[in-house]
Scaffold this motif. Structure first.
Motif, PDB file in Angstrom:
ATOM      1  N   VAL A  61      -5.192 -38.868 -69.064  1.00 39.72           N
ATOM      2  CA  VAL A  61      -4.658 -40.126 -68.571  1.00 39.72           C
ATOM      3  C   VAL A  61      -5.352 -40.127 -67.058  1.00 39.72           C
ATOM      4  O   VAL A  61      -6.014 -41.162 -66.684  1.00 39.72           O
ATOM      5  CB  VAL A  61      -3.184 -40.618 -68.535  1.00 39.72           C
ATOM      6  N   ILE A 170      -3.789 -48.638 -70.007  1.00 37.87           N
ATOM      7  CA  ILE A 170      -4.268 -47.735 -71.106  1.00 37.87           C
ATOM      8  C   ILE A 170      -5.342 -48.465 -71.989  1.00 37.87           C
ATOM      9  O   ILE A 170      -5.637 -48.092 -73.316  1.00 37.87           O
ATOM     10  CB  ILE A 170      -3.089 -47.096 -72.038  1.00 37.87           C
ATOM     11  N   TYR A 423       2.909 -43.374 -70.533  1.00 34.17           N
ATOM     12  CA  TYR A 423       1.611 -43.973 -70.059  1.00 34.17           C
ATOM     13  C   TYR A 423       1.949 -45.051 -68.864  1.00 34.17           C
ATOM     14  O   TYR A 423       1.434 -45.875 -68.282  1.00 34.17           O
ATOM     15  CB  TYR A 423       0.951 -44.732 -71.220  1.00 34.17           C
TER      16      TYR A 423
END
Length: 516
Positions: A61, A170, A423
């Protein structure tokens, strides 16, 4: 259940102990990097695929966040959604968002960004055949359509109150023409985005290199980076990371053992700071018996014994430190729907854990593999020690993150220790579906829980969502499907010559860093 505290010795927590600090490099090493306008960072886990859609690792990420942008962006200070590749948006109805796209944006290969790229990206990742790493992140998307030369509409299968957060954090946008030409594998080797850095080199075993993208669009929320180059290396373990930092071969690392912070801060060239994140450490028993029908974890009393066996508050206070908390519910406390009051409470009570094991038919305990990627390893060893103290003879198997993820998805883990950062989305829809939605990470496979989680994620009505999620949390904790151990408090260590700010969403923003 009443809360009861007991003191424990250091033996169960394991050696807190630190690594010996090697001699540090001369300050001129960092000065040389500043002069070269290069930042060298170290990560502990390798990322097999740096395409953000095809990894669920926090390192992945972070790597993607420097190079990709989404339609919108979440400000790290206020958590407010601000424009990015889209300048405006509006809700057409409860299941439709329309975006006006920014003009004049270029991808890293020089091609123009436009509505076809947005439609291609969303329609691809919304298709189950695309096999993204975390399907629950995109399962709410029906698809997208181009509605004008500069507008697109996103259609949802059901209302999704947190849609903009998902789009901000995301849902990066691919370049349609380039990705279709090189294919998914070619794209993973040489990704192209619209972010403030572009990938100069990708090596799945070594790391990645970035260069500043000087054509980053005017008004972009991430701004033009001060630092021209970044090298991100994959280092094998915590000891290697710290050695590389102390010897002057990297400028920034994170998740160091908190025991090392005081020692690092004594050094004239380095500093260490802590910041709580939205990450929750957990222990996940195989209640569904996916790893074998004879697995003791299929017994409710055994799972309840796990809760009582571990002094979670001691883990938070003595090992994680820095204000780490012990959540009652299987989620981060600030997330919408994370109802700690609905959760069944379990105290630290090893005697009760032993009684439950005896009632479950295991008066002499049993053997089990405890699989973990958690670092520092002392944290995993502490859990192992607590379990062994009540008769659960856990064989600790420490794996790399990617390897454990693959084993988990295949249903091979009887007892799985890990962490989940959602996330950085402040809504339980970013955690509960991943572990209780029937996918590869679901080791409960409880239809009642799955139905409640789906209900909570399928409405725009806050009260309806709260009721469903509260009922799910009650059931999950009653059945002891998932043991939240502690929140994470990230410990960062980096050069004193580097101006770097950590944020609570666990996303290091190197594009905001600069050399002093």
């Amino acid at each position: 259940m009443t809360m009861r505290r007991r003191s424990i010795g250091k033996g169960l927590l394991g050696a807190a102990g630190g690594l010996a600090l090697p001699a540090i490099a001369a300050p001129r090493e960092a000065t040389a990097q500043r002069s070269a306008n290069t930042l060298r960072v170290g990560f502990r886990d390798a990322v097999p695929n740096v395409d953000p859609y095809y990894n669920s690792q926090r390192t992945g990420v972070i790597i993607g966040h420097q190079a990709f942008d989404g339609l919108v962006h979440r400000d790290p200070e206020s958590f407010r959604i601000v424009p990015a590749l889209a300048t405006e948006w509006r809700w057409v109805d409860g299941k439709t968002l329309e975006f006006t796209l920014r003009q004049g944006v270029k991808f890293h290969d020089g091609s123009p960004f436009g509505p076809d790229d947005v439609v291609y990206t969303i329609n691809t990742v919304a298709d189950p055949a695309s096999r993204v790493a975390t399907p629950s992140n995109y399962a709410w998307m029906q698809g997208a359509e181009k509605t004008g030369p500069n507008t697109v509409r996103l259609h949802m299968k059901h209302p999704m109150p947190a849609a903009l957060d998902y789009l901000a954090l995301i849902t990066p946008i691919w370049p349609k023409a380039y990705r279709e030409r090189v294919g998914p594998e070619g794209f993973a080797r040489a990704p192209v985005g619209t972010g403030p850095y572009r990938f100069a080199k990708v090596d799945v075993s070594v790391g990645v290199e970035y260069e500043r993208f000087d054509d980053y669009y005017e008004g972009g929320p991430k701004g033009r980076p001060a630092i021209r180059r970044i090298t991100a290396r994959y280092l094998s373990d915590a000891a290697t990371e710290l050695t590389e930092l102390l010897s002057g071969r990297v400028d920034w690392i994170w998740n160091i053992n908190p025991d090392q912070m005081e020692n690092v801060n004594r050094l004239p060239t380095l500093q260490a700071v802590q910041k709580e994140s939205m990450r929750v450490g957990y222990l996940q028993p195989d209640a569904a018996g996916r790893s074998g029908a004879g697995n003791p974890m299929t017994n409710l009393k055994v799972r309840q014994a796990l809760f009582h066996a571990i002094d979670r508050q001691a883990l938070a206070d003595r090992l994680v430190r820095g204000g780490s908390r012990v959540p009652d519910a299987p989620c981060f406390p600030s997330q919408f729907g994370c109802d700690g009051e609905a959760a069944v409470k379990y105290d630290y009570n090893p005697d009760k854990a032993r009684r439950l094991l005896s009632e479950a038919g295991f008066p002499n305990g049993f053997d089990v593999e405890l699989t973990s990627y958690v670092q520092p390893r002392q944290w995993s060893e502490a859990v192992q020690n607590y379990l062994q103290a009540v008769g659960i003879r856990a064989r600790l198997n420490l794996l790399q993150v990617a390897a454990q993820i693959q084993r988990a998805l295949r249903g091979e883990l009887a007892l799985n220790m890990g962490s989940w950062g959602s996330y950085s989305i402040n809504d339980v829809s970013a955690i509960l579906p991943n572990y209780f939605g029937g996918g590869g990470n679901d080791y409960a496979r409880d239809p009642e829980v799955t139905k409640l989680v789906e209900e909570g994620g399928s409405s725009n009505d806050e009260e309806t969502r709260r009721r469903a999620y509260s009922a799910a949390i009650r059931r999950i904790t009653e059945q002891a499907y998932w043991i939240p151990l502690h929140t994470y408090v990230n410990a960062y260590a980096f050069s004193r010559q580097l101006d770097f700010t950590p944020y609570p969403d666990e996303l290091p923003r190197f594009y905001l860093a600069k050399w002093k």
